[in-house]
Design a protein around this motif. Structure first.
Motif, PDB file in Angstrom:
ATOM      1  N   ALA A   1      37.398  42.042  41.322  1.00 48.82           N
ATOM      2  CA  ALA A   1      37.367  42.365  39.889  1.00 48.82           C
ATOM      3  C   ALA A   1      36.561  41.279  39.170  1.00 48.82           C
ATOM      4  O   ALA A   1      36.410  40.181  39.708  1.00 48.82           O
ATOM      5  CB  ALA A   1      38.794  42.394  39.362  1.00 48.82           C
TER       6      ALA A   1
ATOM      7  N   LYS B   1      40.458  36.001  33.961  1.00 45.03           N
ATOM      8  CA  LYS B   1      40.037  36.988  34.967  1.00 45.03           C
ATOM      9  C   LYS B   1      40.576  38.357  34.580  1.00 45.03           C
ATOM     10  O   LYS B   1      41.711  38.451  34.086  1.00 45.03           O
ATOM     11  CB  LYS B   1      40.675  36.657  36.320  1.00 45.03           C
TER      12      LYS B   1
ATOM     13  N   THR C   1      41.803  40.573  36.449  1.00 47.14           N
ATOM     14  CA  THR C   1      43.084  40.818  37.143  1.00 47.14           C
ATOM     15  C   THR C   1      44.250  40.262  36.323  1.00 47.14           C
ATOM     16  O   THR C   1      45.293  40.905  36.178  1.00 47.14           O
ATOM     17  CB  THR C   1      43.066  40.148  38.540  1.00 47.14           C
TER      18      THR C   1
ATOM     19  N   GLU D   1      39.520  45.907  40.646  1.00 47.96           N
ATOM     20  CA  GLU D   1      38.567  46.121  41.738  1.00 47.96           C
ATOM     21  C   GLU D   1      38.054  47.564  41.717  1.00 47.96           C
ATOM     22  O   GLU D   1      36.876  47.822  41.947  1.00 47.96           O
ATOM     23  CB  GLU D   1      39.230  45.871  43.087  1.00 47.96           C
TER      24      GLU D   1
ATOM     25  N   PHE E   1      41.060  44.235  47.645  1.00 50.74           N
ATOM     26  CA  PHE E   1      42.385  43.856  47.126  1.00 50.74           C
ATOM     27  C   PHE E   1      43.504  44.869  47.270  1.00 50.74           C
ATOM     28  O   PHE E   1      44.655  44.513  47.212  1.00 50.74           O
ATOM     29  CB  PHE E   1      42.213  43.490  45.632  1.00 50.74           C
TER      30      PHE E   1
ATOM     31  N   ARG F   1      47.217  37.543  46.001  1.00 52.83           N
ATOM     32  CA  ARG F   1      46.075  37.151  45.177  1.00 52.83           C
ATOM     33  C   ARG F   1      44.922  36.661  46.054  1.00 52.83           C
ATOM     34  O   ARG F   1      45.138  35.991  47.058  1.00 52.83           O
ATOM     35  CB  ARG F   1      46.476  36.053  44.175  1.00 52.83           C
ATOM     36  N   GLY F   2      43.737  36.993  45.630  1.00 55.39           N
ATOM     37  CA  GLY F   2      42.544  36.619  46.411  1.00 55.39           C
ATOM     38  C   GLY F   2      42.314  37.553  47.594  1.00 55.39           C
ATOM     39  O   GLY F   2      41.480  37.301  48.461  1.00 55.39           O
TER      40      GLY F   2
ATOM     41  N   SER G   1      40.839  40.335  48.162  1.00 56.91           N
ATOM     42  CA  SER G   1      39.600  41.075  48.462  1.00 56.91           C
ATOM     43  C   SER G   1      38.926  40.498  49.704  1.00 56.91           C
ATOM     44  O   SER G   1      38.204  41.215  50.412  1.00 56.91           O
ATOM     45  CB  SER G   1      38.626  41.005  47.285  1.00 56.91           C
TER      46      SER G   1
HETATM   47  N1  ASP Z   1      41.091  40.119  41.845  1.00 57.57           N
HETATM   48  C1  ASP Z   1      42.131  39.674  42.710  1.00 57.57           C
HETATM   49  C2  ASP Z   1      42.621  38.292  42.292  1.00 57.57           C
HETATM   50  O1  ASP Z   1      42.212  37.789  41.265  1.00 57.57           O
HETATM   51  C3  ASP Z   1      41.758  39.715  44.150  1.00 57.57           C
HETATM   52  C4  ASP Z   1      40.503  38.968  44.516  1.00 57.57           C
HETATM   53  O2  ASP Z   1      39.738  38.561  43.644  1.00 57.57           O
HETATM   54  O3  ASP Z   1      40.277  38.769  45.697  1.00 57.57           O
HETATM   55  O4  ASP Z   1      43.435  37.729  42.953  1.00 57.57           O
END
Ligand code: ASP
Length: 439
Positions: free
Chosen positions: A38, A48, A50, A115, A169, A183-184, A186
């Motif tokens: 995203a 962000k 998200t 996403e 994600f 989180r994270g 993706s």
């Molecule tokens: N957008 C999601 C996050 O901020 C997943 C990602 O960016 O990987 O955690």
């Protein structure tokens, strides 16, 4: 040949970043499968998308008005669409999202829209097919990722697409509801897609030129790591080096697909290659240094401990019963030390102490707090003499008192325990000796 390319939130924060991503993808026809995050932060104090979605959904769940918050999110996307000169409209998508929020579709669904919408824009911008992750990535009933079902359906689906965008994600539960990774996550999607299409490489594009030998908040402009093995990476990631989601290495690792970490803002940099094994020596004896503060150690003494069968097991069982995981257990003849995370341990310490007394009847138990652990990692250490000696003389010269030493049997890492306040000095001293002066 095919490459899977995943772009992180900062690489897709606005139209300008999208354009950089577009030219990276167009410059190599093998970059056939794209996994976007995203939109991330456009500047330091930005939010962000998200996080905006989570906050907006919170309001919906409390049955408060969320119209303005949702409009702000829509504007973020509209800005990108306008900046790219695209003809598409997300009006209908936002109408569905608003309705689903009112019907309390869940925070996982809410977060995943970041996403999902970015994927729609990316597909339109590139002229690639859009494949909704909820139709190809699956979780099982207990909420765990269902690798088998995913791989089967995803590989079949992508075999029919020359070029596709699969948003990162999230995926779907067996009943079709949307679920996200942590989180994270993706990064994990990118790895899953790379496995499904048997990609030659999984390129993970972010805002740094790969892994660094040490934390840039401690070392000014540290060197980048050219090649690192999965195992080395696990050690460093566990100790706090973050660039890639920890779980992202597993799908590609099984297939022997290398990961290449690249910088969207400096595409000419080679970045870091993460590989299964390599004959390439790292530039320095060590590959990287990472560490964490906030540990406690419980020192247990008992005469003749070494000849008492089952003593260690009984002690560790006390930690287990209290739901505390241990990090390291260095031991002596009549002593045993257990390293734990301070925040997990603090509230339970007296229960643990009483438990150890009960099961093991030790002579004394002594607790030390505010400790840091530092991992010095490197596949080169195995074949180099004197690595430990160099580390400890560097620490001694910097007046750092070493409280614990642990070298795993893999000879891939040396773990050192120091006081929290010596953490940065210790990392600088180690970096200096191996990377700067190469003494
Ligand atoms: N957008 C999601 C996050 O901020 C997943 C990602 O960016 O990987 O955690």
């Amino acid at each position: 040949m095919s490459k899977v390319v995943k772009f992180g939130g900062s690489s897709l924060a606005n139209a300008e970043q999208f354009q950089k991503v577009g030219s990276i993808i167009r410059s190599d026809s093998e970059r056939r499968y794209v996994v976007p995050s995203a939109p991330g932060k456009r500047f330091g104090s930005d939010t962000k998308v998200t996080d905006m979605l989570y906050a907006c959904y919170d309001l919906a769940e409390q049955e408060r008005d969320f119209a303005k918050e949702l409009r702000d999110i829509e504007e973020r996307y509209q800005e990108i669409i306008d900046g790219l000169g695209l003809e598409i409209s997300l009006k209908e998508e936002f109408r569905v999202i608003e309705k689903s929020f009112r019907e309390k579709a869940g925070s996982n669904y809410a977060a995943s829209r970041g996403e999902y919408l970015n994927g729609i824009i990316m597909a339109a911008y590139l002229g690639y097919e859009f494949v909704d992750a909820a139709t190809v990535i699956f979780f099982s009933e207990n909420g765990e990722f269902d690798g088998e079902r995913t791989n089967q359906i995803l590989s079949e689906r992508l075999a029919g697409c020359e070029k596709a965008v699969v948003p990162g994600f999230y995926g779907a539960m067996p009943d079709g509801t949307v679920k996200t990774f942590s989180r994270g996550g993706s990064d994990i999607t990118g790895s899953i897609v790379a496995k499904a299409v048997k990609a030659d490489v999984y390129e993970n594009w972010t805002d740094v030129s790969g892994f660094l030998v040490a934390d840039p908040r401690i070392i000014h402009h540290p060197q980048a790591i050219d090649v690192i093995t999965y195992r080395e990476l696990r050690e460093l990631a566990y100790m706090g080096a973050t660039v890639l989601h920890e779980e992202a290495i597993f799908p590609v690792r099984q297939e022997g697909i290398p990961i290449n970490i690249r910088n969207t803002n400096a595409p000419e940099d080679a970045g870091t290659w993460i590989v299964g094994s390599t004959c390439q020596k790292s530039r320095y004896v060590i590959t990287g240094i990472a560490g964490k503060k906030g540990f406690c150690c419980v020192n247990i003494e008992k005469d003749m401990m070494n000849s008492e069968i089952g003593f260690g097991r009984k002690v560790l069982q006390v930690f287990e019963e209290n739901g505390i995981s241990f990090e390291h257990v260095p031991s002596g003849i009549d002593t045993m030390t257990v390293f734990v995370h301070q925040d997990e341990f603090v509230d339970k310490e007296q229960k643990v102490v009483a438990g150890i007394h009960r099961v093991g009847n030790p002579d004394s138990i002594d607790i030390e707090s505010d400790l840091a652990l530092i991992a010095v990692v490197g596949r080169g250490m195995k074949s180099t003499r004197g690595t430990a000696g160099r580390i400890f003389s560097a620490l001694a010269h910097s007046n750092v008192n070493v409280k614990m030493i642990d070298q795993g049997s893999s000879e891939l890492n040396i773990i050192i325990g120091v006081a929290n306040e010596d953490f940065e000095t210790a990392i600088r001293a180690i970096y200096d000796i191996f990377v700067v002066t190469k003494l």
